[in-house]
Design a protein around this motif. Structure first.
Motif, mmCIF file in Angstrom:
data_model
loop_
_atom_site.group_PDB
_atom_site.id
_atom_site.type_symbol
_atom_site.label_atom_id
_atom_site.label_comp_id
_atom_site.label_asym_id
_atom_site.label_seq_id
_atom_site.Cartn_x
_atom_site.Cartn_y
_atom_site.Cartn_z
ATOM 1 N N MET A 1 0.840 -1.198 0.000
ATOM 2 C CA MET A 1 0.000 0.000 0.000
ATOM 3 C C MET A 1 0.878 1.253 0.000
ATOM 4 N N SER A 2 0.527 2.210 -0.787
ATOM 5 C CA SER A 2 1.218 3.489 -0.708
ATOM 6 C C SER A 2 0.204 4.602 -0.917
ATOM 7 N N THR A 3 0.521 5.764 -0.385
ATOM 8 C CA THR A 3 -0.419 6.865 -0.479
ATOM 9 C C THR A 3 -0.478 7.391 -1.911
ATOM 10 N N THR A 4 -1.647 7.367 -2.479
ATOM 11 C CA THR A 4 -1.822 7.956 -3.810
ATOM 12 C C THR A 4 -2.744 9.154 -3.645
ATOM 13 N N GLY A 5 -3.495 9.487 -4.655
ATOM 14 C CA GLY A 5 -4.392 10.621 -4.519
ATOM 15 C C GLY A 5 -5.484 10.337 -3.506
ATOM 16 N N PHE A 6 -5.982 11.394 -2.873
ATOM 17 C CA PHE A 6 -7.098 11.185 -1.954
ATOM 18 C C PHE A 6 -8.027 12.379 -2.010
ATOM 19 N N VAL A 7 -9.265 12.144 -1.596
ATOM 20 C CA VAL A 7 -10.273 13.192 -1.528
ATOM 21 C C VAL A 7 -10.278 13.745 -0.110
ATOM 22 N N THR A 8 -10.392 15.052 0.035
ATOM 23 C CA THR A 8 -10.441 15.658 1.366
ATOM 24 C C THR A 8 -11.810 16.274 1.613
ATOM 25 N N VAL A 9 -12.417 15.922 2.741
ATOM 26 C CA VAL A 9 -13.672 16.551 3.162
ATOM 27 C C VAL A 9 -13.370 17.370 4.410
ATOM 28 N N PRO A 10 -13.491 18.691 4.347
ATOM 29 C CA PRO A 10 -13.245 19.502 5.542
ATOM 30 C C PRO A 10 -14.452 19.483 6.480
ATOM 31 N N VAL A 11 -14.175 19.451 7.774
ATOM 32 C CA VAL A 11 -15.248 19.578 8.766
ATOM 33 C C VAL A 11 -15.013 20.911 9.472
ATOM 34 N N ALA A 12 -15.923 21.853 9.246
ATOM 35 C CA ALA A 12 -15.716 23.238 9.694
ATOM 36 C C ALA A 12 -16.330 23.451 11.066
ATOM 37 N N LEU A 13 -15.486 23.415 12.095
ATOM 38 C CA LEU A 13 -15.978 23.582 13.474
ATOM 39 C C LEU A 13 -15.100 24.570 14.230
ATOM 40 N N GLY A 14 -14.793 25.700 13.596
ATOM 41 C CA GLY A 14 -13.979 26.721 14.257
ATOM 42 C C GLY A 14 -12.632 26.158 14.637
ATOM 43 N N GLU A 15 -12.243 26.363 15.900
ATOM 44 C CA GLU A 15 -10.927 25.878 16.307
ATOM 45 C C GLU A 15 -10.882 24.360 16.470
ATOM 46 N N ARG A 16 -12.027 23.710 16.330
ATOM 47 C CA ARG A 16 -12.050 22.246 16.365
ATOM 48 C C ARG A 16 -12.195 21.659 14.960
ATOM 49 N N SER A 17 -11.934 22.461 13.935
ATOM 50 C CA SER A 17 -12.033 21.977 12.553
ATOM 51 C C SER A 17 -11.002 20.891 12.282
ATOM 52 N N TYR A 18 -11.347 19.997 11.374
ATOM 53 C CA TYR A 18 -10.385 18.956 10.987
ATOM 54 C C TYR A 18 -10.734 18.452 9.595
ATOM 55 N N GLU A 19 -9.872 17.565 9.077
ATOM 56 C CA GLU A 19 -10.060 17.016 7.736
ATOM 57 C C GLU A 19 -10.366 15.529 7.785
ATOM 58 N N ILE A 20 -11.248 15.113 6.886
ATOM 59 C CA ILE A 20 -11.413 13.689 6.613
ATOM 60 C C ILE A 20 -10.731 13.444 5.271
ATOM 61 N N ARG A 21 -9.782 12.506 5.230
ATOM 62 C CA ARG A 21 -9.150 12.143 3.958
ATOM 63 C C ARG A 21 -9.645 10.761 3.561
ATOM 64 N N ILE A 22 -10.027 10.622 2.301
ATOM 65 C CA ILE A 22 -10.588 9.369 1.799
ATOM 66 C C ILE A 22 -9.762 8.925 0.598
ATOM 67 N N GLY A 23 -9.166 7.729 0.684
ATOM 68 C CA GLY A 23 -8.388 7.254 -0.449
ATOM 69 C C GLY A 23 -7.591 6.008 -0.114
ATOM 70 N N SER A 24 -6.835 5.559 -1.089
ATOM 71 C CA SER A 24 -6.080 4.318 -0.966
ATOM 72 C C SER A 24 -4.732 4.539 -0.266
ATOM 73 N N GLY A 25 -4.399 3.676 0.689
ATOM 74 C CA GLY A 25 -3.059 3.679 1.287
ATOM 75 C C GLY A 25 -2.799 4.756 2.321
ATOM 76 N N LEU A 26 -3.839 5.452 2.793
ATOM 77 C CA LEU A 26 -3.621 6.566 3.725
ATOM 78 C C LEU A 26 -3.034 6.129 5.068
ATOM 79 N N MET A 27 -3.376 4.898 5.459
ATOM 80 C CA MET A 27 -2.982 4.413 6.776
ATOM 81 C C MET A 27 -1.467 4.438 7.005
ATOM 82 N N THR A 28 -0.731 4.117 5.950
ATOM 83 C CA THR A 28 0.724 4.027 6.108
ATOM 84 C C THR A 28 1.386 5.396 6.188
ATOM 85 N N GLY A 29 0.612 6.460 6.006
ATOM 86 C CA GLY A 29 1.177 7.789 6.163
ATOM 87 C C GLY A 29 0.883 8.409 7.511
ATOM 88 N N VAL A 30 0.303 7.618 8.432
ATOM 89 C CA VAL A 30 -0.162 8.198 9.701
ATOM 90 C C VAL A 30 0.979 8.773 10.541
#
Lengths: 371, 371
Positions: A1-30
């Motif tokens: 597995m390797s990180t390739t392209g991924f889709v990002t969904v932003p969650v807009a919660l002010g200072e608690r905002s974060y990103e959801i990344r969806i795609g292949s191989g993301l785990m190995t980049g943690v």
């Protein structure tokens, strides 16, 4: 597995905002992600099903990035969401000296995400968490929006916290290892987003569900659309004082059914309970004259087409009578002042919060369904 | 008892703002206060020391206001702040069907306040709480500012939540029933507020402490000044990312000492540990050349004058060596990156956060103090 392209969904919660990344191989980049968050140490919380598959590579990624990595492997299954295991995880995090700048990494399905997220919420009154959801259900639902918690004998998720993750990595590679039953169960939550407020998404699912099940681009699109929908609702109402309750479409019925089988996953897993709950929510709406019988049929037909249960009788074994199920609903968090709150619909994609449903109406409806 | 005049200290935290009321007979008005908050039901959490004194009148007040009242009575003592009792309280609140609009009422000292407040924080992901602190320590410290939590074998308050109460009723009548040892222990926290940033309050205490101990107006003034001081610091930094750490003056030492006696209240209660911690914080500051030996002497002299312990050797029995105490500090929530954070002082009323203290310096200081 390797990180390739991924889709990002932003969650807009002010200072608690974060990103959801969806795609292949993301785990190995943690590891790199954890380092970018400034953590020095991380404890991976996982279970005995998921751990053997992915724990080594997640730990290796963390260690390669220079973090002190540790882990705790819990028994799989809903019964792990207990005070006992919360204490066990808390003690493991303390033994690993996870400090306020460090990370808890939830590697697993909804059970692990809810438990590890809750443990992060209460460790030193709050440390950060990365969610790596390994089931479809967790990718589209439980890892998004910051609800964490455990179960008690009184019901599911009655003890918990709102605690937003710092990052969600939805690695689509992991879905290839799910059983058909697990994938279908997660798919019920995907359907829910169409039913809440997106008729065109529901119509797209009706046409394209076999491709979604097969993987690839359609699957990534279904996940991203679901996460975007949930993120949008959560951004409007982080602490569930209003619109967020829409996400509970089908869930008041579902929670009662899960309690009725004592959370026995061999009889009924959460997504299956949601499928039955969605069908019942539309049938109840039709019975109250809010939506057409045709819409209720269309919902049931699609859920049945993918192989999901849609009737209480589809659950193997006894679940008790209507009064028993109603009583189990009475412990739902959404009770207010003795009346029941249901999410009902004026059509597919036109759900709304009905906060004043007399218990007798529900009793009558359930009695009919069980007859 | 009847409600007469009372002093109000506002705690300004935006939508989480609340009032601390300080005065005689407030407890018997709790039913009206709970009703004004819109609650339909309330569970009183108390312990076997406090319950027999006040539970009947609190329940009667709630019932007279038309609320469904229930209670849970726990064993007294620090060991009640455990996962086991958290689960017990959670189950009692669920059995009483406490909903999101209802109330948890903490009736007791710091242990009950911390445990019941934490249970409220995690019940249905957060229900409201009223604090009725029945010790001086709880009135001036633990009921103000929203820190809640339990202990684990790794240390004190390492598991918990920030959860602001909706109201604090500091009924001064209850202080008349405290033992001299309990009152003195609470007084250590009163002194702390002078030491942090209010030299004139410390000087006033030096002159007027006998009146504060006797009760009446001086005591109410001391409590109100303490609460105002804490409320001001908490309003600046609700989640302890900065200035709020000043409230930990004396507490890094204190937590280690309490852990060293395994939270055995017969040997050392929290306020006594704080008294020793305050004396040590000023001596350590003097040793580092930050403040004068005279200031350190003045702090120790006042604490001794009221009968509080000021030296590690004042604790009966063994507490272990300097390395052991340092290790116990390492599990403190205020650790960051392996360095220790201490609150030190450049004089009485001139405390500051020193976030980069090398553990060796502390080791040397403690070795000297234990010699």
């Amino acid at each position: 597995m390797s990180t390739t392209g991924f889709v990002t969904v932003p969650v807009a919660l002010g200072e608690r905002s974060y990103e959801i990344r969806i795609g292949s191989g993301l785990m190995t980049g943690v590891g790199a992600d954890a380092k970018a968050l400034g953590a020095r140490a991380a404890t991976v919380v996982t279970d005995a099903h998921v751990g053997p598959l992915y724990l080594d590579s997640v730990r290796a990624s963390l260690e390669a990035a220079g973090l002190a990595a540790s882990d705790i492997v819990l028994p799989p299954g809903e019964s792990t969401k207990s005070f006992r295991h919360l204490e066990e995880v808390s003690n493991a995090l303390l033994a690993a000296k996870i400090e306020r700048g460090d990370l808890v990494i939830a590697l697993g399905g909804g059970v692990i995400g809810d438990l590890a997220g809750f443990a992060a919420a209460i460790l030193r009154r709050g440390v950060r968490a990365i969610q790596i959801p390994t089931s479809l259900l967790a990718q589209v639902d439980s890892s998004v929006g910051g609800k964490t918690g455990i179960n008690t004998k009184a019901g599911k998720n009655l003890i918990g916290a709102f605690h937003q993750p710092s990052l969600v990595l939805a690695d689509t590679d992991v879905l290839d290892t799910l059983s058909p039953r697990e994938f279908r169960a997660g798919y019920a939550e995907v359907v829910k987003y169409g039913l809440i407020d997106d008729l065109s998404f529901f119509s797209w699912l009706e046409k394209n569900w076999t491709e979604v099940f097969a993987g690839g681009e359609a699957r990534t699109k279904a996940i991203a659309t679901s996460c975007t929908s949930k993120a949008s609702i959560v951004a409007r109402d982080e602490f569930e004082t209003g619109d967020r309750a829409l996400l509970n479409l089908g869930h008041t019925f579902a929670h009662a059914l899960e309690a009725a089988v004592a959370y026995d996953g061999t009889r009924l897993v959460h997504g299956e309970a949601v499928a039955i709950g969605l069908a019942l929510a539309f049938e109840f709406s039709a019975r109250l004259g809010l939506t057409s019988e045709d819409d209720a049929d269309r919902v049931r037909d699609h859920l049945k087409a993918v192989g999901l249960p849609t009737r209480i009788q589809d659950i193997p074994g006894e679940v008790g009578d209507a009064a028993h199920l109603l009583d189990l609903m009475g412990q739902d968090k959404k009770v207010s002042g003795g009346r029941l709150t249901f999410i009902l619909a004026r059509g597919i994609g036109r759900s709304f919060i009905a906060s004043d449903i007399p218990p007798q109406n529900v009793l009558g409806f359930l009695s009919e369904k069980l007859a």
